[in-house]
Design a protein around this motif. Structure first.
Motif, PDB file in Angstrom:
ATOM      1  N   VAL A 102      19.929 -50.167  -7.355  1.00 12.64           N
ATOM      2  CA  VAL A 102      19.962 -49.173  -6.273  1.00 12.64           C
ATOM      3  C   VAL A 102      19.649 -47.751  -6.694  1.00 12.64           C
ATOM      4  N   ALA A 103      18.562 -47.241  -6.439  1.00  4.05           N
ATOM      5  CA  ALA A 103      18.134 -45.833  -6.707  1.00  4.05           C
ATOM      6  C   ALA A 103      18.875 -44.706  -5.698  1.00  4.05           C
ATOM      7  N   ASN A 104      18.795 -43.548  -5.969  1.00  5.80           N
ATOM      8  CA  ASN A 104      19.467 -42.459  -5.320  1.00  5.80           C
ATOM      9  C   ASN A 104      18.686 -42.065  -4.111  1.00  5.80           C
ATOM     10  N   ALA A 105      17.370 -42.514  -3.870  1.00  2.26           N
ATOM     11  CA  ALA A 105      16.639 -42.056  -2.942  1.00  2.26           C
ATOM     12  C   ALA A 105      15.319 -42.978  -3.013  1.00  2.26           C
ATOM     13  N   THR A 106      14.610 -43.000  -1.982  1.00  5.46           N
ATOM     14  CA  THR A 106      13.209 -43.835  -1.993  1.00  5.46           C
ATOM     15  C   THR A 106      11.974 -42.885  -2.260  1.00  5.46           C
ATOM     16  N   GLY A 107      11.102 -43.655  -2.701  1.00  8.10           N
ATOM     17  CA  GLY A 107       9.694 -42.867  -2.904  1.00  8.10           C
ATOM     18  C   GLY A 107       9.893 -41.842  -4.043  1.00  8.10           C
ATOM     19  N   LEU A 108       9.108 -40.608  -3.827  1.00  9.57           N
ATOM     20  CA  LEU A 108       9.347 -39.720  -4.975  1.00  9.57           C
ATOM     21  C   LEU A 108      10.461 -38.942  -4.991  1.00  9.57           C
ATOM     22  N   GLN A 109      11.484 -39.060  -4.264  1.00  8.76           N
ATOM     23  CA  GLN A 109      12.628 -38.414  -4.069  1.00  8.76           C
ATOM     24  C   GLN A 109      13.505 -39.132  -5.141  1.00  8.76           C
ATOM     25  N   GLY A 110      13.556 -40.487  -5.407  1.00  9.03           N
ATOM     26  CA  GLY A 110      14.260 -41.294  -6.293  1.00  9.03           C
ATOM     27  C   GLY A 110      14.065 -40.556  -7.752  1.00  9.03           C
ATOM     28  N   GLN A 111      15.385 -40.388  -8.359  1.00 10.48           N
ATOM     29  CA  GLN A 111      15.508 -39.688  -9.524  1.00 10.48           C
ATOM     30  C   GLN A 111      16.653 -40.529 -10.620  1.00 10.48           C
ATOM     31  N   GLY A 112      17.027 -41.588 -10.030  1.00  8.49           N
ATOM     32  CA  GLY A 112      18.112 -42.161 -10.636  1.00  8.49           C
ATOM     33  C   GLY A 112      18.369 -43.708 -10.086  1.00  8.49           C
ATOM     34  N   TRP A 113      18.755 -44.312 -11.110  1.00  5.86           N
ATOM     35  CA  TRP A 113      19.122 -45.801 -10.528  1.00  5.86           C
ATOM     36  C   TRP A 113      20.723 -45.973 -11.083  1.00  5.86           C
ATOM     37  N   GLY A 114      21.340 -46.957 -10.206  1.00  5.33           N
ATOM     38  CA  GLY A 114      22.682 -47.575 -10.369  1.00  5.33           C
ATOM     39  C   GLY A 114      22.308 -48.865 -10.943  1.00  5.33           C
ATOM     40  N   ASP A 115      22.770 -49.503 -11.599  1.00  3.26           N
ATOM     41  CA  ASP A 115      22.576 -51.185 -12.055  1.00  3.26           C
ATOM     42  C   ASP A 115      23.197 -51.755 -10.909  1.00  3.26           C
ATOM     43  N   ALA A 116      24.261 -51.263 -10.179  1.00  2.00           N
ATOM     44  CA  ALA A 116      24.857 -52.085  -9.043  1.00  2.00           C
ATOM     45  C   ALA A 116      25.692 -51.401  -8.405  1.00  2.00           C
ATOM     46  N   ILE A 117      25.918 -51.674  -6.902  1.00  2.00           N
ATOM     47  CA  ILE A 117      26.445 -50.821  -5.980  1.00  2.00           C
ATOM     48  C   ILE A 117      27.357 -51.847  -5.321  1.00  2.00           C
ATOM     49  N   ALA A 118      28.802 -51.553  -5.094  1.00  7.00           N
ATOM     50  CA  ALA A 118      29.432 -52.572  -4.275  1.00  7.00           C
ATOM     51  C   ALA A 118      30.210 -51.789  -3.447  1.00  7.00           C
ATOM     52  N   MET A 119      30.301 -51.852  -2.222  1.00  8.40           N
ATOM     53  CA  MET A 119      31.101 -51.254  -1.177  1.00  8.40           C
ATOM     54  C   MET A 119      31.995 -52.384  -0.322  1.00  8.40           C
ATOM     55  N   ASN A 120      33.220 -51.739  -0.472  1.00 11.99           N
ATOM     56  CA  ASN A 120      34.371 -52.744   0.127  1.00 11.99           C
ATOM     57  C   ASN A 120      34.136 -52.389   1.630  1.00 11.99           C
ATOM     58  N   LEU A 121      34.217 -53.569   2.490  1.00 14.41           N
ATOM     59  CA  LEU A 121      33.900 -53.636   3.965  1.00 14.41           C
ATOM     60  C   LEU A 121      35.152 -53.454   4.828  1.00 14.41           C
ATOM     61  N   TYR A 122      36.328 -53.532   4.210  1.00  9.61           N
ATOM     62  CA  TYR A 122      37.490 -53.525   4.848  1.00  9.61           C
ATOM     63  C   TYR A 122      38.057 -52.235   4.875  1.00  9.61           C
ATOM     64  N   PRO A 123      38.226 -51.735   6.261  1.00  7.31           N
ATOM     65  CA  PRO A 123      38.923 -50.246   6.292  1.00  7.31           C
ATOM     66  C   PRO A 123      40.335 -50.053   5.791  1.00  7.31           C
ATOM     67  N   SER A 124      41.059 -51.347   5.888  1.00  4.48           N
ATOM     68  CA  SER A 124      42.226 -51.277   5.251  1.00  4.48           C
ATOM     69  C   SER A 124      42.341 -51.446   4.024  1.00  4.48           C
TER      70      SER A 124
END
Length: 131
Positions: free
Chosen positions: A16-38
């Motif tokens: 995952v990049a920090n932005a798309t196109g020319l705005q992108g200036q860094g990458w994370g190898d993975a991002i995980a988001m917990n989908l449970y509000p609790s």
């Protein structure tokens, strides 16, 4: 990673990049988001390292990870045994140790202060989610 951060509780995206196109200036190898509000809807970011030299390059440029880490509640190093040496883990980072095909928490990440997700980062997340 896919076992630890599996649906329906988690959304897991790789490269995952920090932005798309020319705005992108860094990458994370993975991002995980917990989908449970609790469980807080926490966002976890991951930096994978498979050899010591790659980790040493990361340590030489500590701001590199910040392009993505600033949007994450927790930031993790994921590395094989022996790559990380005592005292090298940046403050707040967690360490998921990879050994024999398994991941274990060797050092728990601490919750970080985050930057509000902007449309550039959201676009990068959505682009990655499309395959």
């Amino acid at each position: 990673m896919r076992t630890r951060y599996s649906t329906p509780e988690w959304a897991l995206l790789f490269g995952v990049a920090n932005a798309t196109g020319l705005q992108g200036q860094g990458w994370g190898d993975a991002i995980a988001m917990n989908l449970y509000p609790s469980r807080g809807l926490a966002i976890h970011g991951f930096e994978f390292k498979s050899h010591r030299g790659d980790w040493k390059k990361e340590l030489a440029n500590p701001d590199k990870a910040e392009n993505i880490a600033r949007y994450c509640d927790y930031w993790w190093l994921v590395a094989d045994v022996g790559i990380l040496r005592d005292g090298e883990l940046p403050m707040g980072w967690g360490y998921l140790e990879h050994k024999n095909g398994n991941l274990r928490i060797a050092v728990a990440a601490t919750q970080m202060e985050t930057t509000t997700i902007n449309r550039h980062f959201l676009a990068a997340l959505l682009r990655r989610s499309q395959g």
